[in-house]
Motif scaffolding. Structure first.
Motif, PDB file in Angstrom:
ATOM      1  N   MET A  46      82.870  28.718  43.263  1.00  0.00           N
ATOM      2  CA  MET A  46      82.917  27.292  42.933  1.00  0.00           C
ATOM      3  C   MET A  46      81.812  26.962  41.927  1.00  0.00           C
TER       4      MET A  46
ATOM      5  N   ASP B 193      92.916  20.928  46.164  1.00  0.00           N
ATOM      6  CA  ASP B 193      93.496  21.765  45.111  1.00  0.00           C
ATOM      7  C   ASP B 193      94.679  22.569  45.648  1.00  0.00           C
ATOM      8  N   MET B 194      94.536  23.103  46.874  1.00  0.00           N
ATOM      9  CA  MET B 194      95.628  23.861  47.476  1.00  0.00           C
ATOM     10  C   MET B 194      96.858  22.984  47.671  1.00  0.00           C
TER      11      MET B 194
ATOM     12  N   LYS C 269      78.452  21.261  50.003  1.00  0.00           N
ATOM     13  CA  LYS C 269      79.406  22.154  50.652  1.00  0.00           C
ATOM     14  C   LYS C 269      80.593  21.388  51.224  1.00  0.00           C
TER      15      LYS C 269
ATOM     16  N   LEU D 124      82.832  20.334  48.359  1.00  0.00           N
ATOM     17  CA  LEU D 124      83.552  21.476  47.792  1.00  0.00           C
ATOM     18  C   LEU D 124      84.677  21.936  48.722  1.00  0.00           C
ATOM     19  N   ARG D 125      84.459  21.870  50.030  1.00  0.00           N
ATOM     20  CA  ARG D 125      85.537  22.214  50.965  1.00  0.00           C
ATOM     21  C   ARG D 125      86.710  21.253  50.810  1.00  0.00           C
ATOM     22  N   THR D 126      86.406  19.981  50.745  1.00  0.00           N
ATOM     23  CA  THR D 126      87.456  18.980  50.564  1.00  0.00           C
ATOM     24  C   THR D 126      88.199  19.204  49.255  1.00  0.00           C
ATOM     25  N   LYS D 127      87.450  19.505  48.196  1.00  0.00           N
ATOM     26  CA  LYS D 127      88.059  19.767  46.888  1.00  0.00           C
ATOM     27  C   LYS D 127      88.970  20.996  46.947  1.00  0.00           C
ATOM     28  N   HIS D 128      88.538  22.028  47.656  1.00  0.00           N
ATOM     29  CA  HIS D 128      89.336  23.253  47.779  1.00  0.00           C
ATOM     30  C   HIS D 128      90.678  22.963  48.450  1.00  0.00           C
ATOM     31  N   PHE D 129      90.654  22.223  49.554  1.00  0.00           N
ATOM     32  CA  PHE D 129      91.899  21.912  50.258  1.00  0.00           C
ATOM     33  C   PHE D 129      92.782  20.988  49.419  1.00  0.00           C
TER      34      PHE D 129
ATOM     35  N   ASP E  92      83.923  22.160  39.574  1.00  0.00           N
ATOM     36  CA  ASP E  92      84.566  21.716  40.811  1.00  0.00           C
ATOM     37  C   ASP E  92      83.889  20.480  41.391  1.00  0.00           C
TER      38      ASP E  92
END
Length: 297
Positions: free
Chosen positions: A1, A125-126, A115, A118-123, A46
């Motif tokens: 990230m 994006d998925m 963190k 970034l976790r929220t952004k990752h989900f 990100d």
């Protein structure tokens, strides 16, 4: 990230960079608003940590500009703001920031908030990726094509190169469903997707647009080169043969091509391609028609 820190306080940015780098997060730094905007556009981070008090361009203005650009608007922003200025924090949230961290910040809190974001952004994006993929062909769907078209149109308005757009419709597809069933028809769609993909460049966007209809976006191409791509696709589909127990399936396609020349809007471009597609069908199908392009003699 990847995290971009836009903070005029170099000492503060260095502390944040050191802490986040220990967590294997790539950290980029800019020390004024204009440099931050340039770096955000070039690197597509990100997450952005954005100081409110910046020279040249304020943090609020940077946020506003980021949110106005389609390819940057989804990047989450955490404001670095004074702990005792509630109005400042509220204004940042209203502009689209997802969080704020009070300055001077605690590096443990900084790490935790980064963190979590970034976790929220990752989900997110998925979910966005799944929402833009056709589950049958694994191609981008109509929503993804619309997003890419908007991006290319925005580039064109900034004096970028022209692009062309192709609509492809499989001829008499309902007859295939009626004779062979939906499972066989799905196999046809997947094979057509594979065949068309083989005729496209890596920078082109191919999508399943609607049912038995596909669309191709060709950056940096005029209607003349779009016509050549469309004709290759038509021939490749015509040469397809899908072997089934109850007989072979052969399919043809009609294609309409347009480019941005003469198009006053993105919707106008799509309508030009659609009219060309209808002309191809009216001409007997299994052919290509192009907007504002003479037929070969």
């Amino acid at each position: 990230m990847k995290v971009l820190i836009i903070d005029h306080d170099e000492a503060s940015a260095a502390v944040a960079r050191k802490r986040l780098s220990q967590e294997h997060i790539e950290v980029l730094c800019a020390h004024d608003g204009q440099d931050g905007l340039t770096m955000a556009a070039a690197t597509k981070p990100d997450l952005i940590l954005l100081d409110v008090s910046l020279p040249r361009v304020s943090g609020f203005d940077v946020c506003r500009r980021l949110k106005s650009q389609p390819d940057l608007a989804a990047i989450p922003i955490i404001f670095l703001a004074s702990a005792d200025d509630a109005d400042e924090r509220a204004r940042g949230l209203e502009l689209g920031a997802v969080d704020y961290i009070a300055k001077p910040f605690d590096d443990v809190e900084l790490e935790a908030r980064v963190k979590a974001t970034l976790r929220t952004k990752h989900f997110a994006d998925m979910l966005s990726e799944y929402a833009e993929v056709d589950p049958l062909t694994d191609l981008p769907n109509r929503r993804a094509m619309a997003r890419q078209l908007r991006k290319e149109w925005a580039c064109l308005r900034r004096k970028g190169p022209p692009f062309s757009f192709i609509l492809l419709d499989l001829d008499h597809f309902q007859a295939i469903i009626d004779r062979h069933g939906h499972i066989a028809a799905d196999r046809v769609l997947k094979e057509v997707a594979r065949v068309i993909s083989s005729q496209c460049r890596r920078l082109d966007t191919l999508s399943r647009y609607n049912g038995q209809e596909f669309a191709i976006l060709l950056p940096n191409e005029t209607v003349a080169s779009g016509n050549r791509v469309a004709e290759r696709c038509r021939q490749a589909i015509e040469q397809m043969s899908l072997h089934l127990k109850d007989g072979d399936i052969h399919v043809t396609a009609s294609l309409g091509v347009a480019d941005t020349t003469g198009a006053e809007s993105l919707q106008g471009l799509i309508e030009m391609a659609d009219r060309s597609l209808h002309e191809a069908k009216a001409a007997g199908r299994n052919t290509v028609r192009c907007a504002n392009y003479p037929l070969a003699a």
